[in-house]
Design a protein around this motif. Structure first.
Motif, PDB file in Angstrom:
ATOM      1  N   LEU A   5       0.828  -1.206   0.000  1.00 41.76           N
ATOM      2  CA  LEU A   5       0.000   0.000   0.000  1.00 41.76           C
ATOM      3  C   LEU A   5       0.864   1.258   0.000  1.00 41.76           C
ATOM      4  O   LEU A   5       0.529   2.247  -0.659  1.00 41.76           O
ATOM      5  CB  LEU A   5      -0.929  -0.008   1.215  1.00 41.76           C
ATOM      6  CG  LEU A   5      -2.070  -1.026   1.196  1.00 41.76           C
ATOM      7  CD1 LEU A   5      -2.847  -0.995   2.504  1.00 41.76           C
ATOM      8  CD2 LEU A   5      -3.009  -0.755   0.020  1.00 41.76           C
ATOM      9  N   ILE A   6       1.977   1.230   0.737  1.00 37.76           N
ATOM     10  CA  ILE A   6       2.897   2.379   0.747  1.00 37.76           C
ATOM     11  C   ILE A   6       3.459   2.607  -0.649  1.00 37.76           C
ATOM     12  O   ILE A   6       3.499   3.738  -1.154  1.00 37.76           O
ATOM     13  CB  ILE A   6       4.034   2.155   1.757  1.00 37.76           C
ATOM     14  CG1 ILE A   6       3.481   2.169   3.185  1.00 37.76           C
ATOM     15  CG2 ILE A   6       5.114   3.215   1.596  1.00 37.76           C
ATOM     16  CD1 ILE A   6       4.498   1.769   4.230  1.00 37.76           C
ATOM     17  N   PHE A   7       3.879   1.524  -1.299  1.00 36.51           N
ATOM     18  CA  PHE A   7       4.423   1.636  -2.658  1.00 36.51           C
ATOM     19  C   PHE A   7       3.368   2.183  -3.616  1.00 36.51           C
ATOM     20  O   PHE A   7       3.649   3.048  -4.452  1.00 36.51           O
ATOM     21  CB  PHE A   7       4.912   0.261  -3.135  1.00 36.51           C
ATOM     22  CG  PHE A   7       5.436   0.261  -4.537  1.00 36.51           C
ATOM     23  CD1 PHE A   7       6.709   0.748  -4.818  1.00 36.51           C
ATOM     24  CD2 PHE A   7       4.652  -0.202  -5.588  1.00 36.51           C
ATOM     25  CE1 PHE A   7       7.194   0.757  -6.124  1.00 36.51           C
ATOM     26  CE2 PHE A   7       5.127  -0.198  -6.882  1.00 36.51           C
ATOM     27  CZ  PHE A   7       6.403   0.288  -7.147  1.00 36.51           C
ATOM     28  N   GLU A   8       2.143   1.688  -3.486  1.00 35.07           N
ATOM     29  CA  GLU A   8       1.061   2.141  -4.356  1.00 35.07           C
ATOM     30  C   GLU A   8       0.792   3.633  -4.173  1.00 35.07           C
ATOM     31  O   GLU A   8       0.620   4.367  -5.154  1.00 35.07           O
ATOM     32  CB  GLU A   8      -0.201   1.332  -4.042  1.00 35.07           C
ATOM     33  CG  GLU A   8      -1.404   1.692  -4.911  1.00 35.07           C
ATOM     34  CD  GLU A   8      -2.619   0.878  -4.526  1.00 35.07           C
ATOM     35  OE1 GLU A   8      -3.745   1.378  -4.722  1.00 35.07           O
ATOM     36  OE2 GLU A   8      -2.448  -0.257  -4.024  1.00 35.07           O
ATOM     37  N   GLN A   9       0.774   4.092  -2.925  1.00 34.13           N
ATOM     38  CA  GLN A   9       0.545   5.508  -2.676  1.00 34.13           C
ATOM     39  C   GLN A   9       1.707   6.358  -3.163  1.00 34.13           C
ATOM     40  O   GLN A   9       1.511   7.456  -3.691  1.00 34.13           O
ATOM     41  CB  GLN A   9       0.313   5.741  -1.178  1.00 34.13           C
ATOM     42  CG  GLN A   9      -0.995   5.174  -0.653  1.00 34.13           C
ATOM     43  CD  GLN A   9      -2.198   5.707  -1.415  1.00 34.13           C
ATOM     44  OE1 GLN A   9      -2.399   6.911  -1.518  1.00 34.13           O
ATOM     45  NE2 GLN A   9      -2.992   4.800  -1.983  1.00 34.13           N
ATOM     46  N   ASP A  10       2.918   5.868  -3.000  1.00 39.08           N
ATOM     47  CA  ASP A  10       4.083   6.611  -3.506  1.00 39.08           C
ATOM     48  C   ASP A  10       4.022   6.753  -5.020  1.00 39.08           C
ATOM     49  O   ASP A  10       4.385   7.807  -5.582  1.00 39.08           O
ATOM     50  CB  ASP A  10       5.384   5.911  -3.096  1.00 39.08           C
ATOM     51  CG  ASP A  10       5.708   6.130  -1.617  1.00 39.08           C
ATOM     52  OD1 ASP A  10       5.096   7.046  -1.016  1.00 39.08           O
ATOM     53  OD2 ASP A  10       6.549   5.395  -1.077  1.00 39.08           O
ATOM     54  N   GLN A  11       3.567   5.709  -5.711  1.00 38.70           N
ATOM     55  CA  GLN A  11       3.450   5.785  -7.158  1.00 38.70           C
ATOM     56  C   GLN A  11       2.400   6.810  -7.572  1.00 38.70           C
ATOM     57  O   GLN A  11       2.564   7.533  -8.546  1.00 38.70           O
ATOM     58  CB  GLN A  11       3.076   4.411  -7.736  1.00 38.70           C
ATOM     59  CG  GLN A  11       4.192   3.380  -7.644  1.00 38.70           C
ATOM     60  CD  GLN A  11       5.414   3.814  -8.453  1.00 38.70           C
ATOM     61  OE1 GLN A  11       6.445   4.174  -7.903  1.00 38.70           O
ATOM     62  NE2 GLN A  11       5.277   3.795  -9.773  1.00 38.70           N
ATOM     63  N   LEU A  13      -2.379   9.959   5.446  1.00 42.82           N
ATOM     64  CA  LEU A  13      -2.485   8.566   5.024  1.00 42.82           C
ATOM     65  C   LEU A  13      -1.105   7.930   4.941  1.00 42.82           C
ATOM     66  O   LEU A  13      -0.909   6.785   5.371  1.00 42.82           O
ATOM     67  CB  LEU A  13      -3.202   8.485   3.680  1.00 42.82           C
ATOM     68  CG  LEU A  13      -3.329   7.087   3.074  1.00 42.82           C
ATOM     69  CD1 LEU A  13      -4.089   6.158   4.014  1.00 42.82           C
ATOM     70  CD2 LEU A  13      -4.033   7.165   1.710  1.00 42.82           C
ATOM     71  N   ASN A  14      -0.130   8.655   4.394  1.00 41.99           N
ATOM     72  CA  ASN A  14       1.235   8.138   4.305  1.00 41.99           C
ATOM     73  C   ASN A  14       1.794   7.831   5.687  1.00 41.99           C
ATOM     74  O   ASN A  14       2.436   6.797   5.906  1.00 41.99           O
ATOM     75  CB  ASN A  14       2.120   9.147   3.578  1.00 41.99           C
ATOM     76  CG  ASN A  14       3.543   8.664   3.399  1.00 41.99           C
ATOM     77  OD1 ASN A  14       4.375   8.837   4.282  1.00 41.99           O
ATOM     78  ND2 ASN A  14       3.815   8.043   2.248  1.00 41.99           N
ATOM     79  N   HIS A  15       1.518   8.707   6.657  1.00 44.27           N
ATOM     80  CA  HIS A  15       2.000   8.489   8.023  1.00 44.27           C
ATOM     81  C   HIS A  15       1.350   7.253   8.647  1.00 44.27           C
ATOM     82  O   HIS A  15       2.023   6.438   9.292  1.00 44.27           O
ATOM     83  CB  HIS A  15       1.703   9.715   8.885  1.00 44.27           C
ATOM     84  CG  HIS A  15       2.492  10.923   8.488  1.00 44.27           C
ATOM     85  ND1 HIS A  15       2.252  12.174   9.005  1.00 44.27           N
ATOM     86  CD2 HIS A  15       3.522  11.080   7.603  1.00 44.27           C
ATOM     87  CE1 HIS A  15       3.095  13.045   8.477  1.00 44.27           C
ATOM     88  NE2 HIS A  15       3.873  12.403   7.624  1.00 44.27           N
ATOM     89  N   ILE A  16       0.043   7.124   8.448  1.00 44.91           N
ATOM     90  CA  ILE A  16      -0.668   5.972   9.016  1.00 44.91           C
ATOM     91  C   ILE A  16      -0.133   4.673   8.429  1.00 44.91           C
ATOM     92  O   ILE A  16       0.099   3.688   9.141  1.00 44.91           O
ATOM     93  CB  ILE A  16      -2.181   6.103   8.759  1.00 44.91           C
ATOM     94  CG1 ILE A  16      -2.764   7.285   9.528  1.00 44.91           C
ATOM     95  CG2 ILE A  16      -2.911   4.829   9.166  1.00 44.91           C
ATOM     96  CD1 ILE A  16      -4.216   7.592   9.189  1.00 44.91           C
ATOM     97  N   LEU A  17       0.057   4.664   7.108  1.00 44.75           N
ATOM     98  CA  LEU A  17       0.532   3.449   6.450  1.00 44.75           C
ATOM     99  C   LEU A  17       1.936   3.077   6.925  1.00 44.75           C
ATOM    100  O   LEU A  17       2.220   1.898   7.189  1.00 44.75           O
ATOM    101  CB  LEU A  17       0.521   3.627   4.931  1.00 44.75           C
ATOM    102  CG  LEU A  17      -0.858   3.767   4.272  1.00 44.75           C
ATOM    103  CD1 LEU A  17      -0.711   4.045   2.781  1.00 44.75           C
ATOM    104  CD2 LEU A  17      -1.706   2.521   4.497  1.00 44.75           C
ATOM    105  N   SER A  22       1.788   1.762  10.548  1.00 44.09           N
ATOM    106  CA  SER A  22       1.238   0.405  10.592  1.00 44.09           C
ATOM    107  C   SER A  22       2.207  -0.609  10.011  1.00 44.09           C
ATOM    108  O   SER A  22       2.359  -1.724  10.530  1.00 44.09           O
ATOM    109  CB  SER A  22      -0.099   0.363   9.840  1.00 44.09           C
ATOM    110  OG  SER A  22      -1.005   1.299  10.376  1.00 44.09           O
ATOM    111  N   ALA A  23       2.893  -0.230   8.913  1.00 45.30           N
ATOM    112  CA  ALA A  23       3.885  -1.126   8.320  1.00 45.30           C
ATOM    113  C   ALA A  23       5.061  -1.332   9.261  1.00 45.30           C
ATOM    114  O   ALA A  23       5.619  -2.436   9.355  1.00 45.30           O
ATOM    115  CB  ALA A  23       4.371  -0.567   6.989  1.00 45.30           C
ATOM    116  N   GLY A  24       5.438  -0.281   9.994  1.00 46.75           N
ATOM    117  CA  GLY A  24       6.552  -0.392  10.939  1.00 46.75           C
ATOM    118  C   GLY A  24       6.261  -1.362  12.068  1.00 46.75           C
ATOM    119  O   GLY A  24       7.092  -2.228  12.386  1.00 46.75           O
ATOM    120  N   ILE A  25       5.068  -1.250  12.679  1.00 53.84           N
ATOM    121  CA  ILE A  25       4.761  -2.160  13.790  1.00 53.84           C
ATOM    122  C   ILE A  25       4.525  -3.576  13.279  1.00 53.84           C
ATOM    123  O   ILE A  25       4.864  -4.555  13.963  1.00 53.84           O
ATOM    124  CB  ILE A  25       3.558  -1.661  14.613  1.00 53.84           C
ATOM    125  CG1 ILE A  25       2.270  -1.612  13.775  1.00 53.84           C
ATOM    126  CG2 ILE A  25       3.833  -0.296  15.226  1.00 53.84           C
ATOM    127  CD1 ILE A  25       1.038  -1.247  14.580  1.00 53.84           C
TER     128      ILE A  25
END
Length: 416
Positions: free
Chosen positions: A236-242, A281-285, A288-291
């Motif tokens: 999801l992070i990659f998708e949002q970055d794109q 949204l980027n911060h939330i993702l 969540s990915a970090g934890i």
């Protein structure tokens, strides 16, 4: 037998008399040789008129059976009518109570937004009294108690709502798994997580997915169970970055809530515009990915994601919440000094929230469910790094006590 009588006066006088008696027997007539009882004469009559007797018996049986059945049906119909009327009265009364309960719930939410806590709790309690099976009343009161810091009693209300069948799969239940996990309501915690997890296969809501992951990562789980979640968050992070690659300047933005945002009585970090929404949204993702990566056994990747988050959200809600997780990851990667520093930062954030809760008329900036999650991670990090759990904070106990007192006052008010 009469022919064998010893007393001559009791024997047939002639053979003709005996013959006539035999003929009477053959003709189904009463014989002279037997005592002339009523039952005997009746049986002889029935045998002589067998067809008519059977028909009469059948007709009488039908009449009696019909009378019995009709009476039974009439009694049942009367009982059914009474039960129907009782159910109708109960239904009308229930609808009336439901209407009153819903009015109370609307009023309670409005009073809670205006910080009239006791009145709001009293209205929630009255709504529960009117409709004990109205799970929105239980979860509504639980949300208010959680907002006031009464986490343990709030968890009880949410568990009651869950047992009544509330779906527990919508934004109103964000943070409730953490709320159940705190007082070790393990069954409720797992049930809410399971209901949320079932949505991962069907939802593409980028607000819902991270909240589900956060809830599941509160409890240590097997790496096999968490790795797919970590992979999903990375995707999801990659998708949002794109999507954001053609939006210059978005990475350098830092979200700050404007005064007066969010529900009355709370300064929540709600997005202001499209750019702020993307950044949030980027911060939330990333959080969540970090934890998720930490729970999946990849502490180094967790540090990379949370460090990136910290750069763009330093002092923000998710940069703050990252501290205890980063402390655990630093500890696991053999960096004890950084681990202790992050642990101390997490403790200072907790102190800041509690101070704002006591002093700020608008309440703290961080929502209660984010702060609760921070406290749970801080307790785990303290236990792992220092070897013993943190001491109970007296201010948290006081918040719990005040919330409990307000609830008792509302119950007493309703009783009177």
């Amino acid at each position: 037998m009469k022919s064998l009588e010893k007393d001559r006066r009791r024997r047939d006088e002639t053979a003709a008399d005996m013959a006539r008696d035999v003929q009477r027997f053959l003709d189904q007539q009463p014989v002279v040789a037997r005592p002339p009882s009523s039952w005997y004469r009746f049986t002889r009559f029935a045998r002589r008129n067998r067809t008519m007797f059977v028909a009469t018996v059948l007709v009488l049986s039908a009449l009696v059976s019909g009378t019995i059945i009709s009476t039974w049906q009439a009694v049942n119909a009367t009982i059914a009518q009474r039960e129907t009327e009782q159910l109708r009265r109960e239904a009308v009364e229930s609808v009336d109570k439901l209407k009153k309960s819903n009015v109370l719930l609307d009023s309670a939410r409005a009073n809670a937004d205006e910080q009239r806590w006791a009145l709001a709790l009293g209205q929630y309690t009255k709504a529960i009294e009117l409709q004990p099976n109205h799970y929105f009343a239980w979860s509504g009161r639980g949300a208010l108690l959680a907002r006031l810091g009464g986490w343990h009693i709030a968890a009880d209300d949410y568990v009651f709502a869950l047992n009544l069948g509330e779906p527990a799969n919508n934004p109103a239940w964000w943070g409730v798994p953490q709320l159940c996990y705190l007082p070790k309501q393990n069954k409720a915690y797992q049930e809410v997580c399971d209901r949320m997890k079932s949505q991962l296969e069907t939802t593409d809501d980028l607000g819902q997915i991270p909240m589900i992951v956060r809830a599941m990562c509160i409890q240590p789980r097997s790496e096999h169970e968490i790795k797919p979640l970590a992979f999903q968050m990375e995707a999801l992070i990659f998708e949002q970055d794109q999507k954001d690659i053609d939006r210059p300047g978005h990475r350098g933005m830092s979200f700050r809530p404007k005064p007066g945002q969010g529900p009355p009585g709370q300064r929540l970090p709600f997005p202001v515009g499209p750019a702020d929404s993307r950044l949030m949204l980027n911060h939330i993702l990333k959080y969540s990915a970090g934890i998720a990566n930490y729970r999946a056994g990849n502490a180094q990747r967790s540090l990379e994601l949370l460090s990136q988050l910290r750069i763009h959200d330093e002092g923000g809600p998710f940069g703050t919440m990252a501290s205890p997780v980063m402390a655990l990851a630093f500890h696991e990667t053999g960096q004890p000094d950084l681990a202790r520093q992050e642990l101390a930062d997490a403790k200072s954030f907790i102190d800041e929230w509690l101070t704002e809760m006591e002093e700020s008329p608008e309440g703290p900036r961080m929502p209660w469910f984010d702060f609760l999650e921070l406290c749970i991670w801080h307790a785990e990090a303290t236990t792992v790094i220092q070897g013993y759990p943190p001491q109970a904070d007296q201010r948290l106990l006081e918040l719990e006590g005040r919330a409990g007192e307000l609830l008792r006052q509302s119950l007493q008010y309703q009783a009177n």
